[in-house]
Design a protein around this motif. Structure first.
Motif, PDB file in Angstrom:
ATOM      1  N   GLY A   1       0.836  -1.190   0.000  1.00  0.00           N
ATOM      2  CA  GLY A   1       0.000   0.000   0.000  1.00  0.00           C
ATOM      3  C   GLY A   1       0.875   1.244   0.000  1.00  0.00           C
ATOM      4  O   GLY A   1       1.975   1.237   0.554  1.00  0.00           O
ATOM      5  N   TYR A   2       0.386   2.298  -0.619  1.00  0.00           N
ATOM      6  CA  TYR A   2       1.151   3.540  -0.709  1.00  0.00           C
ATOM      7  C   TYR A   2       0.271   4.713  -0.313  1.00  0.00           C
ATOM      8  O   TYR A   2      -0.938   4.711  -0.578  1.00  0.00           O
ATOM      9  CB  TYR A   2       1.658   3.749  -2.141  1.00  0.00           C
ATOM     10  CG  TYR A   2       2.628   2.681  -2.555  1.00  0.00           C
ATOM     11  CD1 TYR A   2       3.987   2.819  -2.312  1.00  0.00           C
ATOM     12  CD2 TYR A   2       2.188   1.513  -3.165  1.00  0.00           C
ATOM     13  CE1 TYR A   2       4.885   1.822  -2.665  1.00  0.00           C
ATOM     14  CE2 TYR A   2       3.072   0.516  -3.521  1.00  0.00           C
ATOM     15  CZ  TYR A   2       4.412   0.675  -3.271  1.00  0.00           C
ATOM     16  OH  TYR A   2       5.298  -0.309  -3.614  1.00  0.00           O
ATOM     17  N   MET A   3       0.879   5.714   0.313  1.00  0.00           N
ATOM     18  CA  MET A   3       0.164   6.943   0.623  1.00  0.00           C
ATOM     19  C   MET A   3       1.169   8.088   0.670  1.00  0.00           C
ATOM     20  O   MET A   3       2.373   7.882   0.810  1.00  0.00           O
ATOM     21  CB  MET A   3      -0.607   6.850   1.930  1.00  0.00           C
ATOM     22  CG  MET A   3       0.223   6.817   3.167  1.00  0.00           C
ATOM     23  SD  MET A   3      -0.873   6.873   4.591  1.00  0.00           S
ATOM     24  CE  MET A   3       0.270   7.441   5.814  1.00  0.00           C
ATOM     25  N   GLY A   4       0.648   9.276   0.561  1.00  0.00           N
ATOM     26  CA  GLY A   4       1.522  10.431   0.641  1.00  0.00           C
ATOM     27  C   GLY A   4       0.796  11.693   0.233  1.00  0.00           C
ATOM     28  O   GLY A   4      -0.400  11.676  -0.069  1.00  0.00           O
TER      29      GLY A   4
ATOM     30  N   ASN B   1       4.899  16.642   0.500  1.00  0.00           N
ATOM     31  CA  ASN B   1       5.354  15.850  -0.638  1.00  0.00           C
ATOM     32  C   ASN B   1       5.941  14.510  -0.183  1.00  0.00           C
ATOM     33  O   ASN B   1       6.654  13.860  -0.925  1.00  0.00           O
ATOM     34  CB  ASN B   1       6.356  16.618  -1.500  1.00  0.00           C
ATOM     35  CG  ASN B   1       7.655  16.904  -0.768  1.00  0.00           C
ATOM     36  OD1 ASN B   1       7.731  16.843   0.451  1.00  0.00           O
ATOM     37  ND2 ASN B   1       8.681  17.233  -1.514  1.00  0.00           N
ATOM     38  N   ASP B   2       5.620  14.091   1.049  1.00  0.00           N
ATOM     39  CA  ASP B   2       6.143  12.821   1.549  1.00  0.00           C
ATOM     40  C   ASP B   2       5.413  11.647   0.894  1.00  0.00           C
ATOM     41  O   ASP B   2       4.291  11.779   0.415  1.00  0.00           O
ATOM     42  CB  ASP B   2       6.061  12.738   3.065  1.00  0.00           C
ATOM     43  CG  ASP B   2       4.657  12.922   3.610  1.00  0.00           C
ATOM     44  OD1 ASP B   2       3.799  13.495   2.897  1.00  0.00           O
ATOM     45  OD2 ASP B   2       4.402  12.518   4.747  1.00  0.00           O
ATOM     46  N   PHE B   3       6.073  10.498   0.862  1.00  0.00           N
ATOM     47  CA  PHE B   3       5.543   9.315   0.195  1.00  0.00           C
ATOM     48  C   PHE B   3       5.919   8.102   1.038  1.00  0.00           C
ATOM     49  O   PHE B   3       7.058   8.005   1.506  1.00  0.00           O
ATOM     50  CB  PHE B   3       6.148   9.226  -1.210  1.00  0.00           C
ATOM     51  CG  PHE B   3       5.308   8.483  -2.212  1.00  0.00           C
ATOM     52  CD1 PHE B   3       4.007   8.866  -2.474  1.00  0.00           C
ATOM     53  CD2 PHE B   3       5.835   7.415  -2.902  1.00  0.00           C
ATOM     54  CE1 PHE B   3       3.241   8.184  -3.406  1.00  0.00           C
ATOM     55  CE2 PHE B   3       5.079   6.723  -3.839  1.00  0.00           C
ATOM     56  CZ  PHE B   3       3.781   7.115  -4.088  1.00  0.00           C
ATOM     57  N   TRP B   4       4.964   7.181   1.266  1.00  0.00           N
ATOM     58  CA  TRP B   4       5.159   6.062   2.185  1.00  0.00           C
ATOM     59  C   TRP B   4       4.690   4.752   1.561  1.00  0.00           C
ATOM     60  O   TRP B   4       3.793   4.741   0.714  1.00  0.00           O
ATOM     61  CB  TRP B   4       4.367   6.306   3.467  1.00  0.00           C
ATOM     62  CG  TRP B   4       4.779   7.525   4.207  1.00  0.00           C
ATOM     63  CD1 TRP B   4       4.401   8.828   3.946  1.00  0.00           C
ATOM     64  CD2 TRP B   4       5.654   7.590   5.316  1.00  0.00           C
ATOM     65  NE1 TRP B   4       4.988   9.685   4.832  1.00  0.00           N
ATOM     66  CE2 TRP B   4       5.768   8.950   5.694  1.00  0.00           C
ATOM     67  CE3 TRP B   4       6.356   6.642   6.048  1.00  0.00           C
ATOM     68  CZ2 TRP B   4       6.543   9.373   6.753  1.00  0.00           C
ATOM     69  CZ3 TRP B   4       7.130   7.066   7.107  1.00  0.00           C
ATOM     70  CH2 TRP B   4       7.215   8.408   7.453  1.00  0.00           C
TER      71      TRP B   4
END
Length: 84
Positions: free
Chosen positions: A2-5, A16-19
């Protein structure tokens, strides 16, 4: 995975962070920070996956200007290639 940001906070502005979250790493159960999103900081972007790639773009940017934030509307799209 899963991705979020990205996103917005009225006191700080846009992010502008991305996880990434990997459920295969059951021992971890934590989000891993990835390199920051390379485009303009923004909230409410469009994001989708296709053939293992993540596409992110559009949305609303917030640029600081004299104690307030001015809205921008980026029209760019970025491709993120997750590691396998």
């Amino acid at each position: 995975k899963g991705y979020m940001g990205l996103g917005y906070n009225s006191l700080i502005g846009a992010f502008n962070d991305f996880w990434e979250f990997n459920p295969q790493k059951a021992m971890d159960q934590q989000w891993q920070r990835l390199p920051d999103f390379p485009g303009e900081k923004r909230e409410s972007p469009v994001a989708f996956t296709l053939d293992g790639l993540i596409y992110v773009g559009g949305g609303q940017g917030r640029q600081p200007s004299q104690n307030q934030f001015i809205s921008t509307y980026p029209s760019d799209f970025w491709i993120y290639t997750p590691t396998k």
